[in-house]
Motif scaffolding. Structure first.
Motif, PDB file in Angstrom:
ATOM      1  N   LEU A  89      27.591   1.353 -69.047  1.00 51.67           N
ATOM      2  CA  LEU A  89      27.884   0.012 -68.536  1.00 51.67           C
ATOM      3  C   LEU A  89      29.169   0.002 -67.711  1.00 51.67           C
ATOM      4  CD1 LEU A  89      26.989  -2.304 -71.559  1.00 51.67           C
ATOM      5  CD2 LEU A  89      25.828  -2.202 -69.349  1.00 51.67           C
ATOM      6  N   ILE A  90      30.189   0.692 -68.193  1.00 53.07           N
ATOM      7  CA  ILE A  90      31.462   0.751 -67.468  1.00 53.07           C
ATOM      8  C   ILE A  90      31.279   1.478 -66.141  1.00 53.07           C
ATOM      9  CG2 ILE A  90      33.784   1.752 -67.496  1.00 53.07           C
ATOM     10  CD1 ILE A  90      33.824   1.218 -70.509  1.00 53.07           C
ATOM     11  N   GLY A  91      30.554   2.595 -66.157  1.00 53.73           N
ATOM     12  CA  GLY A  91      30.315   3.330 -64.915  1.00 53.73           C
ATOM     13  C   GLY A  91      29.536   2.506 -63.910  1.00 53.73           C
ATOM     14  N   TYR A  92      28.501   1.801 -64.376  1.00 51.34           N
ATOM     15  CA  TYR A  92      27.711   0.949 -63.481  1.00 51.34           C
ATOM     16  C   TYR A  92      28.584  -0.161 -62.890  1.00 51.34           C
ATOM     17  CZ  TYR A  92      24.335  -2.451 -61.812  1.00 51.34           C
ATOM     18  OH  TYR A  92      23.652  -3.343 -61.022  1.00 51.34           O
ATOM     19  N   THR A  93      29.388  -0.803 -63.745  1.00 50.57           N
ATOM     20  CA  THR A  93      30.241  -1.894 -63.270  1.00 50.57           C
ATOM     21  C   THR A  93      31.249  -1.391 -62.245  1.00 50.57           C
ATOM     22  OG1 THR A  93      30.018  -3.006 -65.406  1.00 50.57           O
ATOM     23  CG2 THR A  93      31.807  -3.731 -63.979  1.00 50.57           C
ATOM     24  N   GLY A  94      31.852  -0.218 -62.506  1.00 48.62           N
ATOM     25  CA  GLY A  94      32.812   0.341 -61.554  1.00 48.62           C
ATOM     26  C   GLY A  94      32.188   0.621 -60.200  1.00 48.62           C
ATOM     27  N   HIS A  98      24.940  -3.346 -56.212  1.00 47.08           N
ATOM     28  CA  HIS A  98      23.987  -2.693 -57.129  1.00 47.08           C
ATOM     29  C   HIS A  98      23.788  -1.222 -56.778  1.00 47.08           C
ATOM     30  CE1 HIS A  98      20.460  -1.997 -59.619  1.00 47.08           C
ATOM     31  NE2 HIS A  98      19.854  -1.495 -58.557  1.00 47.08           N
ATOM     32  N   ARG A  99      23.740  -0.918 -55.490  1.00 51.04           N
ATOM     33  CA  ARG A  99      23.526   0.474 -55.067  1.00 51.04           C
ATOM     34  C   ARG A  99      24.691   1.349 -55.537  1.00 51.04           C
ATOM     35  NH1 ARG A  99      20.561   3.665 -51.776  1.00 51.04           N
ATOM     36  NH2 ARG A  99      21.571   4.909 -50.146  1.00 51.04           N
ATOM     37  N   GLY A 100      25.901   0.858 -55.419  1.00 51.15           N
ATOM     38  CA  GLY A 100      27.053   1.597 -55.921  1.00 51.15           C
ATOM     39  C   GLY A 100      27.025   1.727 -57.432  1.00 51.15           C
ATOM     40  N   GLY A 101      26.569   0.641 -58.117  1.00 49.20           N
ATOM     41  CA  GLY A 101      26.469   0.702 -59.566  1.00 49.20           C
ATOM     42  C   GLY A 101      25.456   1.723 -60.032  1.00 49.20           C
ATOM     43  N   LEU A 102      24.336   1.827 -59.318  1.00 50.43           N
ATOM     44  CA  LEU A 102      23.302   2.790 -59.670  1.00 50.43           C
ATOM     45  C   LEU A 102      23.836   4.216 -59.611  1.00 50.43           C
ATOM     46  CD1 LEU A 102      20.333   3.596 -60.206  1.00 50.43           C
ATOM     47  CD2 LEU A 102      19.980   3.499 -57.721  1.00 50.43           C
ATOM     48  N   GLY A 146      32.325   6.116 -62.139  1.00 51.97           N
ATOM     49  CA  GLY A 146      31.670   4.901 -61.661  1.00 51.97           C
ATOM     50  C   GLY A 146      32.144   4.488 -60.272  1.00 51.97           C
ATOM     51  N   PRO A 147      33.449   4.211 -60.108  1.00 53.38           N
ATOM     52  CA  PRO A 147      33.947   3.848 -58.775  1.00 53.38           C
ATOM     53  C   PRO A 147      33.765   4.962 -57.749  1.00 53.38           C
ATOM     54  CG  PRO A 147      35.521   3.220 -60.468  1.00 53.38           C
ATOM     55  CD  PRO A 147      34.486   4.064 -61.139  1.00 53.38           C
ATOM     56  N   LEU A 148      33.899   6.227 -58.172  1.00 58.45           N
ATOM     57  CA  LEU A 148      33.718   7.339 -57.244  1.00 58.45           C
ATOM     58  C   LEU A 148      32.292   7.361 -56.703  1.00 58.45           C
ATOM     59  CD1 LEU A 148      34.769   9.902 -55.877  1.00 58.45           C
ATOM     60  CD2 LEU A 148      34.101  11.184 -57.926  1.00 58.45           C
ATOM     61  N   GLY A 149      31.313   7.155 -57.582  1.00 57.99           N
ATOM     62  CA  GLY A 149      29.923   7.115 -57.129  1.00 57.99           C
ATOM     63  C   GLY A 149      29.682   5.988 -56.146  1.00 57.99           C
TER      64      GLY A 149
END
Length: 633
Positions: A65-70, A77-81, A106-109
């Motif tokens: 959840l944290i990675g998706y939110t970041g 949504h694409r960045g969250g995925l 998360g933010p890096l992705g």
């Protein structure tokens, strides 16, 4: 900006970035905390089957959840995925809950997929967009997951081992209170289990075998430092943090789920100081009173602590004193930090904000003379409130405006989100003034309303009035937003001249121009531009007022936006018209248009002009102007 202030701001920004990933998922943390407190073997309602939920939730669900939110914060949504896929690698590659790794991946992705989309923008043939989108997200996510598994997980494990070694060294060196320097920050980085069960418990067990008890069992398990932080939020916090703190305090103190207070510290990293000093004070008290536990207190609940306290008065007294001292020290320091935080300034600052609100500083929606785009209020379907995390001040502001919208009978949705999540197609965005530049970057075509106090602003009623009466809302020209007109320093007492007389309009224009020069608003050559402007087209505006200002050619001579007011009770002739009030204008870029708008609001009624002419002092002039603006807001 001083070096100390710069470092503080950087730390605050870092904390805000972390909190923006955690705060939206507080509900999941609470759910996990409740399941843990209820069903683990030492919980309130032990249940072996349901306790199986605890491990997977903290190991997989919360980091994902944290990675998706970041990732979503960075690129929707694409960045969250992609952020979630990348986080899976760091989770599987570690032996501890990988919250820190999720905050990295998360933010890096999200950032990398955003950059990729930017590179291929406009280069994909029609019909292949979905194919490219899906494969690019999948491929990049897979690569990041592999990289996280091989690279990030070992680094976090190394950090964990380093902290554990530091604690062990302090134990052997007899510097036990200093262990809090490692323990408290390590806990908040979700390394609490590694510190407690990896180092302290094995050594504590050996000590308990020899002496019947060990202080090491209470170093990490002490609920006092975290409880102090949560109590401070209960009294001095804001928004959703204050609302959720009481429930979190109960779960933390009685349920022993320390992780529940970690996000509250990540919101304001300076609270690390409170927990460190609280922990050190508790350990000093524990050692001085010869306290300790006969076994590990897991989870770190006050009930668990009391359950494994030696059955003696001195034992209970020492351990309870440890908790209370650490709680008190942490509470006092946390309260000072929260009370002195920029979001809750001193009384003088609060009074200043209220004064600016009464002056209508934020009432720029009413400007009909500003060069701008416009849109039909009837087309507006949503108003967005945004703050840093999207759960505090914006939630309160949205609630207030939502009531006003409903009372006005408008079919407009009012919602609150984090400033980093503002959609690019937003129509109206309300933010605190410090966040407006970021909001404009996210939604450059929206109309932005800046307020200093979400709970009290005249901009709310003005906006409702504009929408209700179907008056076009003017969107400011953001191309020169750095030079946007502000009230501070524009209208000073020394620039208001009472009861003057002049023989001609050129004489009064030159007087106004020289006053602008003396005020530091323009260069001397601007005065000739004012004379030229009046020759090209009269600056008489009606209602016995004139507004002389420079031509387009002398804009470069303007140093800052400013205005001078000249009261001429006997009047002066302006092309056959009697003028009793002259407003000399200097506008940086298009700043003079905002000035003209304010003057137009005040002087549209002859009654206000008469009051200005009869005023006996600069303070009386300003009182009339501010009163008229407030009345029209």
């Amino acid at each position: 900006m001083s070096g100390g202030t710069g470092i503080k701001l950087k730390v605050q920004k870092f904390g805000n970035a972390l909190s923006s990933m955690i705060l939206p998922n507080i509900g999941a943390f609470l759910a996990w905390g409740l399941i843990t407190a209820l069903f683990i073997p030492t919980g309130w309602l032990p249940n072996k089957a349901l306790a199986e939920l605890v491990g997977p939730t903290v190991t997989y669900l919360l980091p994902i959840l944290i990675g998706y939110t970041g990732g979503k914060i960075v690129y929707g949504h694409r960045g969250g995925l992609v952020g979630a896929i990348a986080t899976s690698g760091v989770i599987i590659g570690a032996n501890i809950p990988m919250f820190l790794g999720a905050m990295i991946m998360g933010p890096l992705g999200g950032y990398l997929i955003k950059k990729f989309d930017k590179i291929i923008e406009g280069k994909i043939k029609t019909g292949f967009e979905m194919l490219v989108d899906n494969f690019s997200a999948g491929i990049l996510g897979a690569l990041l997951s592999i990289g996280a598994f091989l690279g990030v997980s070992p680094v976090v494990d190394l950090v964990s081992a380093g902290l554990a070694s530091g604690v062990e060294w302090l134990v052997h060196a007899g510097l036990l209170p200093l262990a809090s320097l490692f323990i408290e920050p390590g806990k908040v980085l979700f390394l609490n289990n590694a510190i407690n069960h990896g180092v302290l418990t094995p050594i504590g067990i050996e000590q308990a075998r020899q002496y019947g008890k060990s202080v090491l069992f209470l170093l990490e398990a002490n609920p006092g430092p975290g409880m102090g932080v949560l109590l401070a939020y209960c009294f001095f916090g804001k928004g959703n943090a204050k609302k959720t703190a009481p429930g979190a305090a109960i779960i933390h103190f009685f349920g022993g789920i320390h992780e529940i207070y970690f996000p509250y510290i990540l919101m304001k990293p300076f609270l690390f100081v409170a927990t460190i000093l609280g922990g050190m004070s508790g350990v000093f008290t524990l050692v001085a009173l010869k306290g300790g536990l006969v076994g590990p207190a897991s989870p770190g609940s006050i009930l668990a602590v009391l359950a494994v306290t030696p059955k003696s008065f001195s034992g209970f007294a020492a351990n309870i004193a440890d908790v209370l001292v650490s709680l008190t020290v942490s509470f006092v320091i946390s309260s000072l930090i929260l009370k002195t935080d920029k979001a809750g300034n001193e009384d003088l600052d609060e009074a200043t904000r209220k004064m600016e609100s009464m002056k209508g500083k934020q009432s720029r929606i009413s400007s009909v003379l500003t060069e701008a785009q416009s849109f039909d209020p009837k087309a507006i379907k949503k108003i967005i409130f945004a703050c840093d995390a999207g759960m505090g001040s914006s939630a309160m502001g949205a609630s207030l405006l939502r009531k006003k919208v409903k009372a006005a009978g408008l079919a407009i949705d009012v919602t609150n989100i984090a400033v980093s999540s503002i959609p690019s197609d937003a129509q109206i965005v309300v933010t605190q003034s410090e966040l407006t530049p970021r909001a404009r970057d996210k939604a450059p075509n929206a109309y932005h309303v800046s307020v200093d106090n979400f709970l009290s602003s005249p901009a709310y009623d003005l906006l409702i009035n504009q929408l209700k009466n179907s008056v076009k809302v003017e969107v400011e020209d953001h191309s020169n937003r750095e030079e946007a007109f502000e009230d501070e320093g524009v209208l000073r007492d020394e620039n208001i001249f009472i009861s003057r007389s002049f023989a001609s309009k050129e004489e009064v224009i030159r007087f106004a121009g020289q006053a602008l020069v003396d005020g530091g608003y323009v260069l001397p050559s601007y005065i000739d531009g004012m004379i030229e402007r009046d020759k090209e087209m009269s600056t008489y505006m009606g209602n016995e007022i004139a507004i002389p200002h420079g031509t387009e050619n002398v804009k470069k001579e303007v140093l800052a936006s400013g205005v001078v007011i000249i009261q001429i009770p006997d009047g002066v002739d302006f092309d056959g018209n009697k003028v009793r009030l002259v407003f000399g204008i200097a506008g940086k870029n298009n700043g003079h248009l905002a000035l003209l708008s304010k003057i137009a609001v005040v002087c549209a009624e002859i009654g206000n002009v008469e009051k200005l002419v009869q005023a006996k002092s600069a303070q009386d002039i300003k009182a009339v102007i501010n009163g008229a603006i407030a009345q029209n807001a």
